[in-house]
Design a protein around this motif. Structure first.
Motif, PDB file in Angstrom:
ATOM      1  N   GLY A  70      21.487  23.535 -26.500  1.00  0.00           N
ATOM      2  CA  GLY A  70      20.747  24.891 -27.327  1.00  0.00           C
ATOM      3  C   GLY A  70      19.759  24.964 -26.431  1.00  0.00           C
ATOM      4  N   VAL A  71      19.576  26.968 -26.282  1.00  0.00           N
ATOM      5  CA  VAL A  71      19.567  27.656 -25.385  1.00  0.00           C
ATOM      6  C   VAL A  71      18.099  28.612 -25.625  1.00  0.00           C
ATOM      7  N   ASP A  72      18.373  28.119 -27.097  1.00  0.00           N
ATOM      8  CA  ASP A  72      17.514  29.764 -27.850  1.00  0.00           C
ATOM      9  C   ASP A  72      15.929  29.269 -27.961  1.00  0.00           C
ATOM     10  N   GLY A  78      12.962  38.681 -22.402  1.00  0.00           N
ATOM     11  CA  GLY A  78      12.520  38.907 -20.508  1.00  0.00           C
ATOM     12  C   GLY A  78      13.636  38.303 -20.227  1.00  0.00           C
ATOM     13  N   LEU A  79      13.744  37.421 -20.728  1.00  0.00           N
ATOM     14  CA  LEU A  79      14.722  36.318 -19.211  1.00  0.00           C
ATOM     15  C   LEU A  79      16.425  36.590 -19.728  1.00  0.00           C
ATOM     16  N   LEU A 199      22.395  28.827 -32.547  1.00  0.00           N
ATOM     17  CA  LEU A 199      21.891  29.385 -32.290  1.00  0.00           C
ATOM     18  C   LEU A 199      22.182  31.172 -31.977  1.00  0.00           C
ATOM     19  N   THR A 200      22.451  31.512 -32.344  1.00  0.00           N
ATOM     20  CA  THR A 200      22.657  32.797 -31.753  1.00  0.00           C
ATOM     21  C   THR A 200      21.998  34.144 -33.017  1.00  0.00           C
ATOM     22  N   GLU A 201      22.346  35.589 -32.829  1.00  0.00           N
ATOM     23  CA  GLU A 201      21.617  36.432 -33.988  1.00  0.00           C
ATOM     24  C   GLU A 201      23.194  36.513 -34.931  1.00  0.00           C
ATOM     25  N   ARG A 202      23.977  35.835 -34.310  1.00  0.00           N
ATOM     26  CA  ARG A 202      25.140  36.287 -35.290  1.00  0.00           C
ATOM     27  C   ARG A 202      25.049  35.114 -36.383  1.00  0.00           C
ATOM     28  N   THR A 203      24.686  33.900 -35.730  1.00  0.00           N
ATOM     29  CA  THR A 203      24.892  32.722 -36.737  1.00  0.00           C
ATOM     30  C   THR A 203      23.688  32.912 -36.949  1.00  0.00           C
ATOM     31  N   LEU A 311      25.638  35.841 -24.837  1.00  0.00           N
ATOM     32  CA  LEU A 311      26.071  35.080 -25.750  1.00  0.00           C
ATOM     33  C   LEU A 311      25.264  33.929 -25.921  1.00  0.00           C
ATOM     34  N   GLY A 312      24.861  33.739 -25.269  1.00  0.00           N
ATOM     35  CA  GLY A 312      23.387  32.273 -26.077  1.00  0.00           C
ATOM     36  C   GLY A 312      23.404  30.995 -25.786  1.00  0.00           C
ATOM     37  N   TYR A 313      25.773  30.575 -25.104  1.00  0.00           N
ATOM     38  CA  TYR A 313      25.841  29.402 -24.792  1.00  0.00           C
ATOM     39  C   TYR A 313      27.152  29.811 -23.337  1.00  0.00           C
TER      40      TYR A 313
END
Length: 318
Positions: A70-72, A78-79, A199-203, A311-313
């Motif tokens: 997970g990268v959340d 900024g990144l 974990l993303t804004e969608r999930t 995407l976050g992954y």
């Protein structure tokens, strides 16, 4: 120059890397100073939220690697908007998390928790238990961890489906994959719902009162993804009301789980402290993944596990 964000302990087996680069080890309060002039950042303390506050000091940073799938904790605007490459530790925890999931499913089916309570009371009470062969599990999240879970559950005789970005049939591990956007319309078909989505804004908050109401009252819920995927108050209410039969929870929206949380004392809940993937030697395995990417980075070769920051992954063919 390499900056390493540590917790209470330094990462093991860093000597080969120390021979190739200047390494600055730091805890959260010293991260900004360590980032100045650093070309790369190894976030070994993968639960730390210190990176956004120290980001202003990242004047040369080109690569950030986090010691988790997970990268959340590091995927902030900024990144995301920068040219810094983000990589993760995908692959380290796949099989161990799959074993955990099979273990808690068996624990529910064989009523192990009640057996332990009865043993503590020296009470001999015969019961019948459930079979898991032929039961239907939905794995929400079709990345490598979800696939490892699906393969192991199938090997134990279970039927498995998946939920991911797009619906499809004929998947080699899941057979049928349902679209996550239509998840609530399918939940009533499953005996076990296993969550391992990123974990993303969608999930975020995808398992809320509506989702739990859509599940069967005899279904069990397993979360090995992120605590924020679940609206905790809605889960507690579903468990109290009997909307679902039980839950095995390894992750929570607040960690450590507060001592006054009702989840601690519910007979139909199994709580573990964010450890489903932590096998003996996992810290060394995390450093091995980073060391391989560090070698690639020094050699100008393509990095492994590059995260799509939108995407976050790490994207895959599926």
């Amino acid at each position: 120059m390499l900056a390493v964000l540590c917790g209470e302990k330094h990462p093991p087996d860093m000597h080969p890397i120390e021979q190739e680069a200047t390494v600055r080890y730091t805890r959260a309060d010293g991260l900004a100073e360590a980032l100045r002039g650093a070309d790369a950042l190894f976030v070994y303390d993968f639960l730390s939220t210190a990176v956004p506050d120290a980001w202003h000091a990242a004047d040369r940073l080109r690569w950030l690697h986090i010691a988790s799938a997970g990268v959340d904790p590091v995927l902030f605007p900024g990144l995301r908007d920068s040219d810094v490459v983000l990589t993760n530790s995908r692959g380290v925890f796949d099989d161990s998390i799959a074993e955990y999931v099979l273990g808690v499913i068996l624990a529910f089916a064989k009523d192990f928790a009640r057996s332990v309570r009865l043993q503590d009371n020296r009470e001999w009470r015969h019961r019948e238990s459930e079979r898991i062969a032929g039961r239907h599990a939905l794995v929400v999240g079709t990345g490598p961890i979800g696939r490892a879970i699906a393969r192991l559950l199938r090997a134990a005789g279970m039927r498995v489906s998946g939920a991911g970005r797009r619906a499809r049939d004929g998947d080699p591990d899941f057979g049928t994959v349902h679209a996550s956007a239509e998840l609530n319309g399918h939940l009533s078909a499953f005996d076990f719902v296993v969550v391992v989505a990123p974990l993303t804004e969608r999930t975020k908050g995808m398992f809320d009162a509506e989702a739990f109401a859509a599940m069967r009252p005899d279904a069990r819920f397993v979360n090995v993804g992120r605590g924020e995927l679940v609206v905790t108050d809605d889960l507690v209410e579903a468990l109290r009301a009997g909307s679902i039969a039980g839950a095995a929870l390894d992750v929570f929206d607040t960690e450590p789980l507060p001592a006054d949380s009702p989840l601690w004392t519910m007979d139909n809940v199994f709580v573990s402290p964010h450890m489903s993937g932590d096998f003996i030697g996992w810290r060394n395995a995390l450093v091995e993944v980073f060391a391989d990417n560090f070698r690639r980075w020094r050699a100008g070769e393509p990095l492994r596990n590059v995260v799509d920051k939108r995407l976050g992954y790490v994207p895959s063919a599926d």
